[in-house]
Write a protein that holds these residues in place. Structure first.
Motif, PDB file in Angstrom:
ATOM      1  N   LYS A  17     -45.206  52.361  87.593  1.00 44.05           N
ATOM      2  CA  LYS A  17     -45.619  51.272  88.493  1.00 44.05           C
ATOM      3  C   LYS A  17     -46.988  50.689  88.150  1.00 44.05           C
ATOM      4  O   LYS A  17     -47.253  49.521  88.437  1.00 44.05           O
ATOM      5  CB  LYS A  17     -45.612  51.747  89.957  1.00 44.05           C
ATOM      6  N   SER A  18     -47.864  51.469  87.509  1.00 43.79           N
ATOM      7  CA  SER A  18     -49.195  50.937  87.204  1.00 43.79           C
ATOM      8  C   SER A  18     -49.217  50.101  85.917  1.00 43.79           C
ATOM      9  O   SER A  18     -49.969  49.136  85.824  1.00 43.79           O
ATOM     10  CB  SER A  18     -50.224  52.064  87.115  1.00 43.79           C
ATOM     11  N   THR A  19     -48.379  50.444  84.916  1.00 47.44           N
ATOM     12  CA  THR A  19     -48.367  49.702  83.656  1.00 47.44           C
ATOM     13  C   THR A  19     -47.092  48.894  83.439  1.00 47.44           C
ATOM     14  O   THR A  19     -47.033  48.090  82.524  1.00 47.44           O
ATOM     15  CB  THR A  19     -48.512  50.659  82.457  1.00 47.44           C
ATOM     16  N   ARG A  20     -46.057  49.150  84.264  1.00 49.55           N
ATOM     17  CA  ARG A  20     -44.726  48.539  84.144  1.00 49.55           C
ATOM     18  C   ARG A  20     -44.052  48.905  82.821  1.00 49.55           C
ATOM     19  O   ARG A  20     -43.128  48.227  82.377  1.00 49.55           O
ATOM     20  CB  ARG A  20     -44.779  47.016  84.319  1.00 49.55           C
ATOM     21  N   ARG A  21     -44.492  49.988  82.216  1.00 48.90           N
ATOM     22  CA  ARG A  21     -43.831  50.471  81.001  1.00 48.90           C
ATOM     23  C   ARG A  21     -42.649  51.344  81.380  1.00 48.90           C
ATOM     24  O   ARG A  21     -42.621  51.961  82.433  1.00 48.90           O
ATOM     25  CB  ARG A  21     -44.803  51.245  80.125  1.00 48.90           C
ATOM     26  N   SER A  22     -41.701  51.403  80.475  1.00 53.35           N
ATOM     27  CA  SER A  22     -40.482  52.182  80.678  1.00 53.35           C
ATOM     28  C   SER A  22     -40.646  53.559  80.043  1.00 53.35           C
ATOM     29  O   SER A  22     -41.528  53.778  79.226  1.00 53.35           O
ATOM     30  CB  SER A  22     -39.297  51.458  80.042  1.00 53.35           C
ATOM     31  N   THR A  23     -39.751  54.463  80.398  1.00 53.78           N
ATOM     32  CA  THR A  23     -39.746  55.801  79.819  1.00 53.78           C
ATOM     33  C   THR A  23     -38.506  55.955  78.947  1.00 53.78           C
ATOM     34  O   THR A  23     -37.401  55.596  79.358  1.00 53.78           O
ATOM     35  CB  THR A  23     -39.716  56.877  80.922  1.00 53.78           C
ATOM     36  N   THR A  24     -38.709  56.480  77.744  1.00 55.40           N
ATOM     37  CA  THR A  24     -37.621  56.832  76.835  1.00 55.40           C
ATOM     38  C   THR A  24     -37.268  58.285  77.055  1.00 55.40           C
ATOM     39  O   THR A  24     -38.152  59.133  77.167  1.00 55.40           O
ATOM     40  CB  THR A  24     -38.073  56.647  75.360  1.00 55.40           C
ATOM     41  N   ALA A  46     -41.345  46.498  78.134  1.00 57.98           N
ATOM     42  CA  ALA A  46     -40.052  45.894  77.829  1.00 57.98           C
ATOM     43  C   ALA A  46     -39.796  44.755  78.816  1.00 57.98           C
ATOM     44  O   ALA A  46     -40.053  44.879  80.007  1.00 57.98           O
ATOM     45  CB  ALA A  46     -38.946  46.942  77.927  1.00 57.98           C
ATOM     46  N   MET A  47     -39.269  43.662  78.314  1.00 62.34           N
ATOM     47  CA  MET A  47     -39.018  42.486  79.145  1.00 62.34           C
ATOM     48  C   MET A  47     -37.699  42.552  79.898  1.00 62.34           C
ATOM     49  O   MET A  47     -37.437  41.717  80.757  1.00 62.34           O
ATOM     50  CB  MET A  47     -39.060  41.228  78.277  1.00 62.34           C
ATOM     51  N   SER A  49     -34.124  45.505  80.935  1.00 64.03           N
ATOM     52  CA  SER A  49     -33.572  46.859  80.827  1.00 64.03           C
ATOM     53  C   SER A  49     -32.890  47.037  79.473  1.00 64.03           C
ATOM     54  O   SER A  49     -32.927  48.109  78.882  1.00 64.03           O
ATOM     55  CB  SER A  49     -32.602  47.151  81.966  1.00 64.03           C
ATOM     56  N   MET A  50     -32.289  45.973  78.954  1.00 64.29           N
ATOM     57  CA  MET A  50     -31.667  46.033  77.633  1.00 64.29           C
ATOM     58  C   MET A  50     -32.696  46.361  76.571  1.00 64.29           C
ATOM     59  O   MET A  50     -32.472  47.198  75.703  1.00 64.29           O
ATOM     60  CB  MET A  50     -30.973  44.700  77.324  1.00 64.29           C
ATOM     61  N   GLU A  51     -33.864  45.728  76.634  1.00 68.07           N
ATOM     62  CA  GLU A  51     -34.907  45.994  75.656  1.00 68.07           C
ATOM     63  C   GLU A  51     -35.430  47.425  75.788  1.00 68.07           C
ATOM     64  O   GLU A  51     -35.637  48.113  74.784  1.00 68.07           O
ATOM     65  CB  GLU A  51     -36.060  44.999  75.800  1.00 68.07           C
ATOM     66  N   ALA A  52     -35.631  47.895  77.001  1.00 67.78           N
ATOM     67  CA  ALA A  52     -36.088  49.270  77.211  1.00 67.78           C
ATOM     68  C   ALA A  52     -35.076  50.258  76.640  1.00 67.78           C
ATOM     69  O   ALA A  52     -35.453  51.251  75.996  1.00 67.78           O
ATOM     70  CB  ALA A  52     -36.306  49.530  78.702  1.00 67.78           C
ATOM     71  N   GLU A  53     -33.794  49.999  76.830  1.00 64.86           N
ATOM     72  CA  GLU A  53     -32.755  50.877  76.294  1.00 64.86           C
ATOM     73  C   GLU A  53     -32.699  50.810  74.769  1.00 64.86           C
ATOM     74  O   GLU A  53     -32.465  51.813  74.111  1.00 64.86           O
ATOM     75  CB  GLU A  53     -31.389  50.519  76.886  1.00 64.86           C
ATOM     76  N   LEU A  54     -32.912  49.629  74.199  1.00 69.04           N
ATOM     77  CA  LEU A  54     -32.910  49.482  72.746  1.00 69.04           C
ATOM     78  C   LEU A  54     -34.079  50.252  72.130  1.00 69.04           C
ATOM     79  O   LEU A  54     -33.931  50.899  71.084  1.00 69.04           O
ATOM     80  CB  LEU A  54     -32.960  48.008  72.357  1.00 69.04           C
ATOM     81  N   ILE A  55     -35.244  50.208  72.771  1.00 70.63           N
ATOM     82  CA  ILE A  55     -36.400  50.972  72.301  1.00 70.63           C
ATOM     83  C   ILE A  55     -36.086  52.470  72.346  1.00 70.63           C
ATOM     84  O   ILE A  55     -36.381  53.214  71.402  1.00 70.63           O
ATOM     85  CB  ILE A  55     -37.652  50.628  73.140  1.00 70.63           C
ATOM     86  N   ALA A  56     -35.447  52.917  73.422  1.00 73.78           N
ATOM     87  CA  ALA A  56     -35.064  54.326  73.542  1.00 73.78           C
ATOM     88  C   ALA A  56     -34.011  54.693  72.492  1.00 73.78           C
ATOM     89  O   ALA A  56     -34.076  55.769  71.879  1.00 73.78           O
ATOM     90  CB  ALA A  56     -34.544  54.604  74.951  1.00 73.78           C
ATOM     91  N   LEU A  57     -33.068  53.803  72.262  1.00 77.13           N
ATOM     92  CA  LEU A  57     -32.033  54.032  71.266  1.00 77.13           C
ATOM     93  C   LEU A  57     -32.638  54.177  69.872  1.00 77.13           C
ATOM     94  O   LEU A  57     -32.233  55.037  69.079  1.00 77.13           O
ATOM     95  CB  LEU A  57     -31.029  52.877  71.313  1.00 77.13           C
ATOM     96  N   TYR A  58     -33.633  53.367  69.570  1.00 81.97           N
ATOM     97  CA  TYR A  58     -34.345  53.465  68.294  1.00 81.97           C
ATOM     98  C   TYR A  58     -34.990  54.844  68.141  1.00 81.97           C
ATOM     99  O   TYR A  58     -34.893  55.471  67.085  1.00 81.97           O
ATOM    100  CB  TYR A  58     -35.399  52.356  68.206  1.00 81.97           C
ATOM    101  N   ALA A  59     -35.634  55.329  69.199  1.00 81.79           N
ATOM    102  CA  ALA A  59     -36.287  56.646  69.141  1.00 81.79           C
ATOM    103  C   ALA A  59     -35.259  57.747  68.903  1.00 81.79           C
ATOM    104  O   ALA A  59     -35.463  58.632  68.061  1.00 81.79           O
ATOM    105  CB  ALA A  59     -37.070  56.903  70.428  1.00 81.79           C
ATOM    106  N   ALA A  60     -34.151  57.701  69.617  1.00 84.92           N
ATOM    107  CA  ALA A  60     -33.114  58.725  69.470  1.00 84.92           C
ATOM    108  C   ALA A  60     -32.469  58.658  68.083  1.00 84.92           C
ATOM    109  O   ALA A  60     -32.236  59.696  67.447  1.00 84.92           O
ATOM    110  CB  ALA A  60     -32.059  58.565  70.560  1.00 84.92           C
TER     111      ALA A  60
END
Length: 173
Positions: A17-24, A46-47, A49-60
């Motif tokens: 909530k403070s940075t609006r960043r997502s968690t992978t 991430a702009m 939910s799709m982008e946040a998931e894509l970033i997480a997918l890249y990490a995995a």
């Protein structure tokens, strides 16, 4: 499947909530046991939910390729590593050769997943959110959901990963 590397990935969009960043969050399994797991705040906002998931997918997917290389050194060649994802849009973008209008702003490094899919190192399959054990790495899920996924994460799930794999749903496209 014996001797098969599989993964589960999730993210929470703008959960901090403070940075609006997502968690992978992701977990990788080999022979029914978790061998790698991660929970980390993403480095950028991430702009969608799709982008946040894509970033997480890249990490995995990156972690899966690293482990695949180790397994190859032990003469354990791998079929494509199946990574289970619960976000249709992220999976479609990751597998599509065409950059969709809604994904043009995404950093190019996250399209590395496409390359891994097309080279046969990784495949992406649909899983229902309720069956995605990576959920516990991205948000406070409460004791009922945690207790549901904990046996699998600890390697004591009698149902095994292969049983969960029979309940998957393929992504369109």
């Amino acid at each position: 499947d014996k001797d098969r590397l599989v993964g589960y990935v999730d993210s929470d969009w703008a959960g901090d909530k403070s940075t609006r960043r997502s968690t992978t969050g992701y977990a990788l399994f080999f022979n029914g046991g978790a061998i790698s797991a991660k929970s980390q705040i993403q480095k950028l906002v991430a702009m969608s939910s799709m982008e946040a998931e894509l970033i997480a997918l890249y990490a995995a997917a990156s972690a899966a390729v690293f482990i695949r290389n180790i397994l190859a050194g032990f003469r354990k060649p791998q079929q494509p590593t199946v990574i289970y994802e619960d976000n249709n849009a992220a999976a479609i973008v990751a597998q599509s050769a065409v950059i969709q209008r809604r994904a043009r702003h995404i950093d190019l490094r996250y399209f590395k997943v496409r390359e891994l899919v097309s080279s046969g190192q990784v495949s992406i399959d649909r899983i229902n959110s309720a069956d995605n054990c990576a959920d516990v790495f991205t948000k406070n899920v409460g004791p009922q959901i945690l207790n549901r996924h904990l046996p699998m994460l600890l390697g004591s799930d009698q149902r095994s990963i292969s049983a969960k794999m029979t309940r998957k749903h393929h992504f369109p496209g």
